[in-house]
Write an enzyme that holds these catalytic residues in place. Sequence first.
Site, mmCIF file in Angstrom:
data_model
loop_
_atom_site.group_PDB
_atom_site.id
_atom_site.type_symbol
_atom_site.label_atom_id
_atom_site.label_comp_id
_atom_site.label_asym_id
_atom_site.label_seq_id
_atom_site.Cartn_x
_atom_site.Cartn_y
_atom_site.Cartn_z
ATOM 1 N N TRP A 1 0.811 -1.219 0.000
ATOM 2 C CA TRP A 1 0.000 0.000 0.000
ATOM 3 C C TRP A 1 0.840 1.262 0.000
ATOM 4 O O TRP A 1 0.553 2.206 -0.741
ATOM 5 C CB TRP A 1 -1.001 -0.004 1.155
ATOM 6 C CG TRP A 1 -2.132 -0.960 0.889
ATOM 7 C CD1 TRP A 1 -2.422 -2.105 1.572
ATOM 8 C CD2 TRP A 1 -3.105 -0.876 -0.172
ATOM 9 N NE1 TRP A 1 -3.502 -2.731 1.000
ATOM 10 C CE2 TRP A 1 -3.937 -2.005 -0.060
ATOM 11 C CE3 TRP A 1 -3.331 0.032 -1.205
ATOM 12 C CZ2 TRP A 1 -5.002 -2.239 -0.944
ATOM 13 C CZ3 TRP A 1 -4.389 -0.205 -2.092
ATOM 14 C CH2 TRP A 1 -5.199 -1.324 -1.945
ATOM 15 N N LYS B 1 -11.817 -1.653 7.029
ATOM 16 C CA LYS B 1 -10.981 -2.626 7.735
ATOM 17 C C LYS B 1 -11.438 -2.739 9.205
ATOM 18 O O LYS B 1 -11.623 -3.821 9.701
ATOM 19 C CB LYS B 1 -9.503 -2.243 7.660
ATOM 20 C CG LYS B 1 -9.002 -1.964 6.241
ATOM 21 C CD LYS B 1 -8.596 -3.206 5.458
ATOM 22 C CE LYS B 1 -8.470 -2.991 3.964
ATOM 23 N NZ LYS B 1 -7.373 -2.127 3.530
ATOM 24 N N ASP C 1 -1.299 6.983 6.579
ATOM 25 C CA ASP C 1 -2.413 6.143 6.160
ATOM 26 C C ASP C 1 -2.588 5.071 7.242
ATOM 27 O O ASP C 1 -1.752 4.181 7.378
ATOM 28 C CB ASP C 1 -2.074 5.506 4.803
ATOM 29 C CG ASP C 1 -3.096 4.466 4.341
ATOM 30 O OD1 ASP C 1 -4.059 4.186 5.082
ATOM 31 O OD2 ASP C 1 -2.920 3.940 3.221
HETATM 32 C C1 PLP Z 1 -6.937 -1.452 1.981
HETATM 33 C C2 PLP Z 1 -5.933 -0.337 2.062
HETATM 34 C C3 PLP Z 1 -5.926 0.758 1.156
HETATM 35 C C4 PLP Z 1 -6.884 0.857 -0.037
HETATM 36 O O1 PLP Z 1 -8.043 1.443 0.338
HETATM 37 P P1 PLP Z 1 -9.279 1.717 -0.651
HETATM 38 O O2 PLP Z 1 -10.280 2.300 0.283
HETATM 39 O O3 PLP Z 1 -9.694 0.417 -1.228
HETATM 40 O O4 PLP Z 1 -8.825 2.680 -1.655
HETATM 41 C C5 PLP Z 1 -4.990 1.755 1.353
HETATM 42 N N1 PLP Z 1 -4.125 1.718 2.377
HETATM 43 C C6 PLP Z 1 -4.097 0.681 3.253
HETATM 44 C C7 PLP Z 1 -3.102 0.677 4.356
HETATM 45 C C8 PLP Z 1 -5.011 -0.356 3.129
HETATM 46 O O5 PLP Z 1 -4.991 -1.370 4.001
#
Ligand code: PLP
Length: 363
Positions: free
Chosen positions: A105, A199, A175
Amino acid sequence: MNILNQRNFSAGPGALPSAVLEQVQQAIQALPETGVSILGMSHRSDWFMGLIHEAEMRLRTLLAIPQNYHVMFLQGGSSLQFSMIAMAYLKGTGKTAAYMQTGYWSAKAPVEAALEGDVHVAWSGEAEGYQSLPSWGQLQIDPQAAYLHYVSNETVEGLEFTDHPKGLGVPIICDMSSNLLSRPIDVSAFDLIYAHAQKNLGPAGVTVVIVKDAFLDMARNDLPSMLNYHTQLKAQSVYNTPCVFSIYVLNLVVQWLLEDVGSLKAMGELNAQKAAVVYQALNLFPEHFRIHAKLPFRSQMNVAFRLQSPEKEREFLAHAALEGFTGLEGHRSLGGLRISLYNAIELVAASELAGFLKQEAER
Ligand SMILES: *Cc1c(COP(=O)(O)O)cnc(C)c1O
């Protein structure tokens, strides 16, 4: 709760607490407060403005968000934040932005940023296949950098930072998509935090952005409205039709954390117990279970591992399905297997899975 929900170790969308699912079931028919289905509630109603306010207040309490931070509920997932951040803080500045590349990611974010300006990789674990994380002192950051971006929990590889960046001298953007609300954090160590919901926070559709006032002031303002933090803030996250349903469920999840679990400290301790039970079972059979992440960097949320061969992994998944364990496939980019232990997974389910792991290894 039905057994498949209880034993859903999916990496995303993740399982939600049974208490929340029950309330959602009722809200789809009719919200207790309005008599109208959540799916037909106007985002311009007083009820919805109250809901947004309540969700924000509960998040503020849970995370101890300082007064000088804004909270926004946006759309487009974390992937859109990869672009929105670079448009707001990198585009046209003549500066470079520093990105840490610690997994799948965090490696995606600088690709989007490079469309807006100059990107510098402050550290990369790519050559060793993303099995460890750097210490803050190891990073190479231009003191003039527009910001440093990193991912606090690498969902695919199962690597997690347990401390916050300190004294780096540039704005810090994180993030936290796969570990926000899983343990306490010090929000004041960050200039901007974001996490989509699917998540740990609720269903897909809403992305939480927590941003320091002074940092928001620095965001570029001549951007398309939907991609402009200023517009979104001014409209109190209701510039256009927001995902009413996702925000409703997120509010229930945050309420569950506050009232049933009690605090992020309690949640963090429980998550640590769950992870300990699972890692212990894997560690008993190191020849059989090959954990991807090196020891000090192993995530409490996602456990990525392999067996000796793809055939054995297919067998493992088939056996797991027979026992009602689901969501154990690895990410398509890495293969192998993955156990996700998000907040809604109960300790008893983690223990049952640990029992299954031992049984499989002894087979
Ligand atoms: C799942 C994930 C993403 C992607 O997120 P979307 O909402 O599908 O764009 C980005 N960063 C991390 C750390 C993730 O686990």
